[in-house]
Write an enzyme that holds these catalytic residues in place. Structure first.
Site, PDB file in Angstrom:
ATOM      1  N   LYS A  63       0.806  -1.200   0.000  1.00  0.00           N
ATOM      2  CA  LYS A  63       0.000   0.000   0.000  1.00  0.00           C
ATOM      3  C   LYS A  63       0.849   1.265   0.000  1.00  0.00           C
ATOM      4  CE  LYS A  63      -3.175  -2.261   3.153  1.00  0.00           C
ATOM      5  NZ  LYS A  63      -3.714  -2.163   4.540  1.00  0.00           N
ATOM      6  N   GLY A  64       2.103   1.143   0.419  1.00  0.00           N
ATOM      7  CA  GLY A  64       2.913   2.308   0.757  1.00  0.00           C
ATOM      8  C   GLY A  64       3.056   3.362  -0.321  1.00  0.00           C
ATOM      9  N   ASP A  71      14.437  -0.957   1.578  1.00  0.00           N
ATOM     10  CA  ASP A  71      15.184  -1.203   2.810  1.00  0.00           C
ATOM     11  C   ASP A  71      16.185  -2.332   2.535  1.00  0.00           C
ATOM     12  OD1 ASP A  71      15.900  -1.237   5.486  1.00  0.00           O
ATOM     13  OD2 ASP A  71      14.127  -2.305   6.147  1.00  0.00           O
ATOM     14  N   GLU A  81       7.905   2.603  -5.681  1.00  0.00           N
ATOM     15  CA  GLU A  81       7.932   2.088  -4.304  1.00  0.00           C
ATOM     16  C   GLU A  81       7.984   3.234  -3.295  1.00  0.00           C
ATOM     17  OE1 GLU A  81       7.439   0.190  -2.082  1.00  0.00           O
ATOM     18  OE2 GLU A  81       8.468  -1.726  -2.130  1.00  0.00           O
ATOM     19  N   ASP A  82       7.511   2.970  -2.087  1.00  0.00           N
ATOM     20  CA  ASP A  82       7.596   3.967  -1.028  1.00  0.00           C
ATOM     21  C   ASP A  82       9.002   4.014  -0.427  1.00  0.00           C
ATOM     22  OD1 ASP A  82       7.404   1.415   0.112  1.00  0.00           O
ATOM     23  OD2 ASP A  82       5.907   1.979   1.607  1.00  0.00           O
ATOM     24  N   ARG A 141      -0.073   6.242   7.871  1.00  0.00           N
ATOM     25  CA  ARG A 141       0.090   6.479   6.429  1.00  0.00           C
ATOM     26  C   ARG A 141      -0.430   7.855   6.046  1.00  0.00           C
ATOM     27  NH1 ARG A 141       1.349   1.536   3.972  1.00  0.00           N
ATOM     28  NH2 ARG A 141       0.402  -0.307   4.906  1.00  0.00           N
ATOM     29  N   PHE A 201      13.136   4.042  11.356  1.00  0.00           N
ATOM     30  CA  PHE A 201      11.852   3.605  10.817  1.00  0.00           C
ATOM     31  C   PHE A 201      11.007   4.836  10.541  1.00  0.00           C
ATOM     32  CE2 PHE A 201       7.876   1.451  10.280  1.00  0.00           C
ATOM     33  CZ  PHE A 201       8.274   0.329   9.568  1.00  0.00           C
ATOM     34  N   VAL A 202      10.672   5.040   9.287  1.00  0.00           N
ATOM     35  CA  VAL A 202       9.956   6.266   8.898  1.00  0.00           C
ATOM     36  C   VAL A 202       8.486   5.980   8.614  1.00  0.00           C
ATOM     37  CG1 VAL A 202      12.006   7.485   8.079  1.00  0.00           C
ATOM     38  CG2 VAL A 202      10.734   6.037   6.489  1.00  0.00           C
ATOM     39  N   ASP A 237       3.794   3.242   6.644  1.00  0.00           N
ATOM     40  CA  ASP A 237       3.099   2.878   7.885  1.00  0.00           C
ATOM     41  C   ASP A 237       4.021   2.256   8.911  1.00  0.00           C
ATOM     42  OD1 ASP A 237       3.491   0.381   6.422  1.00  0.00           O
ATOM     43  OD2 ASP A 237       2.213  -0.507   7.956  1.00  0.00           O
ATOM     44  N   LYS A 284      16.768   3.425   1.856  1.00  0.00           N
ATOM     45  CA  LYS A 284      17.509   3.256   3.113  1.00  0.00           C
ATOM     46  C   LYS A 284      18.664   2.302   2.825  1.00  0.00           C
ATOM     47  CE  LYS A 284      14.560   2.498   6.698  1.00  0.00           C
ATOM     48  NZ  LYS A 284      13.900   1.574   7.679  1.00  0.00           N
TER      49      LYS A 284
HETATM   50  P1  IMP Z   1      12.548  -4.421   1.929  1.00  0.00           P
HETATM   51  O1  IMP Z   1      11.982  -5.633   1.301  1.00  0.00           O
HETATM   52  O2  IMP Z   1      13.311  -4.690   3.182  1.00  0.00           O
HETATM   53  O3  IMP Z   1      13.325  -3.548   0.952  1.00  0.00           O
HETATM   54  O4  IMP Z   1      11.351  -3.580   2.474  1.00  0.00           O
HETATM   55  C1  IMP Z   1      10.562  -2.892   1.684  1.00  0.00           C
HETATM   56  C2  IMP Z   1       9.214  -2.666   2.310  1.00  0.00           C
HETATM   57  O5  IMP Z   1       9.270  -2.655   3.732  1.00  0.00           O
HETATM   58  C3  IMP Z   1       8.731  -1.319   1.902  1.00  0.00           C
HETATM   59  O6  IMP Z   1       7.970  -1.380   0.733  1.00  0.00           O
HETATM   60  C4  IMP Z   1       7.924  -0.884   3.102  1.00  0.00           C
HETATM   61  O7  IMP Z   1       6.608  -1.322   2.959  1.00  0.00           O
HETATM   62  C5  IMP Z   1       8.560  -1.576   4.271  1.00  0.00           C
HETATM   63  N1  IMP Z   1       9.491  -0.696   5.013  1.00  0.00           N
HETATM   64  C6  IMP Z   1      10.833  -0.763   5.068  1.00  0.00           C
HETATM   65  N2  IMP Z   1      11.370   0.206   5.822  1.00  0.00           N
HETATM   66  C7  IMP Z   1      10.316   0.939   6.264  1.00  0.00           C
HETATM   67  C8  IMP Z   1      10.206   2.118   7.075  1.00  0.00           C
HETATM   68  O8  IMP Z   1      11.167   2.715   7.571  1.00  0.00           O
HETATM   69  N3  IMP Z   1       8.936   2.560   7.286  1.00  0.00           N
HETATM   70  C9  IMP Z   1       7.827   1.970   6.766  1.00  0.00           C
HETATM   71  N4  IMP Z   1       7.890   0.874   5.981  1.00  0.00           N
HETATM   72  C10 IMP Z   1       9.121   0.359   5.747  1.00  0.00           C
HETATM   73 MG    MG Z   2       6.050  -1.174   0.585  1.00  0.00          MG
END
Ligand code: IMP
Ligand code: MG
Length: 179
Positions: free
Chosen positions: A47-48, A107, A103-104, A169, A156-157, A163, A135
Site C-alpha cells: 500500500k505504501g 530497505d 515504491e515507497d 500512512r 523507521f519512517v 506505515d 535506506k
Molecule cells: P525491503 O523488502 O526490506 O526492501 O522492504 C521494503 C518494504 O518494507 C517497503 O515497501 C515498506 O513497505 C517496508 N518498510 C521498510 N522500511 C520501512 C520504514 O522505515 N517505514 C515503513 N515501511 C518500511
Molecule cells: Mg512497501
C-alpha cells in the site's frame, strides 16, 4: 507520547512538505525526460506507494498507464521478515512494455528483488525502479535504483503513505519513530 490536535502522535519530522514537493517535481522531470514517448506502465507497490504515486503522476503530462501490485514482507514489526508474498499478479500484459516500479521505500531490497524476478518472466521491454525513499544502510539484495526521492538514515519512517503496523500512512510529512 504527545497527541496532536488531529489525534495522531507527534513524531519528529524528517522530510517536510516543501521538500517532498520539490523531490516529486524533480523525479517527475527525470521520468518525463526518459519516458515521454514510451507509454510506460507505472507499477505501484501497495500500500505504501499510493500517495507518492498520486502526487507523481499528476506531474506527468504524457501518455502512461497505472497499475498496482500488492506485496507484503512485514508482519507488523519494523524489520523485514525476508519472505515476500504477492496478493495477486499484474492484470495488465507487460510483454514489450516499459515498466517503472514505484515504491515507497527500499530497505533490505528483498521486496523489489522478488518483484523484479516476477516481472522479468513477463518479458517487458524494460524495467526501472523509482523509490520515494531509499535506506541503503540495510540493503541485502543488490539493486540498481534508477530514481530516488530521498536517501534516509537507518530509522523507521512513517507518513506520506508509509506505515508502522498499518498506522500513520495519512501523516502529510515523513516522520521517524524514536528508538
Ligand atoms: P525491503 O523488502 O526490506 O526492501 O522492504 C521494503 C518494504 O518494507 C517497503 O515497501 C515498506 O513497505 C517496508 N518498510 C521498510 N522500511 C520501512 C520504514 O522505515 N517505514 C515503513 N515501511 C518500511
Ligand atoms: Mg512497501
Amino acid at each position: 507520547m504527545a497527541l496532536a490536535m488531529n489525534n495522531t502522535p507527534e513524531f519528529p519530522v524528517l522530510i517536510d512538505k516543501k521538500k517532498i514537493d520539490a523531490a516529486v517535481r524533480r523525479l517527475a522531470a527525470e521520468i518525463s525526460r526518459d519516458y515521454r514517448d514510451k507509454n510506460p506502465v507505472l507499477l505501484g507497490v501497495l500500500k505504501g506507494s499510493f500517495i507518492f504515486m498520486a502526487d507523481l503522476v499528476r506531474q506527468l503530462d504524457f501518455p502512461l498507464e497505472i497499475e498496482f501490485i500488492r506485496l507484503f514482507s512485514y508482519g507488523g514489526g519494523t524489520h523485514s521478515s525476508g519472505s515476500v508474498k504477492m496478493a495477486r499478479g499484474v492484470p495488465l500484459k507487460l510483454k514489450g512494455r516499459h515498466v517503472l516500479v514505484v515504491e515507497d521505500i527500499i530497505d533490505t531490497g528483498f521486496t523489489l528483488a522478488h518483484l523484479l524476478h516476477y516481472l522479468k518472466e513477463k518479458e517487458p521491454a524494460s524495467v526501472k525502479l523509482c523509490a520515494f525513499t531509499d535506506k541503503p544502510s540495510r540493503r541485502v539484495a543488490v539493486l540498481n535504483v534508477d530514481y530516488v526521492g530521498f536517501t534516509v538514515p537507518d530509522k523507521f519512517v512513517v507518513g506520506y503513505g508509509l506505515d508502522y503496523a498499518e498506522k500513520y500512512r495519512n501523516l502529510p510529512e515523513v516522520s521517524y519513530l524514536e528508538d
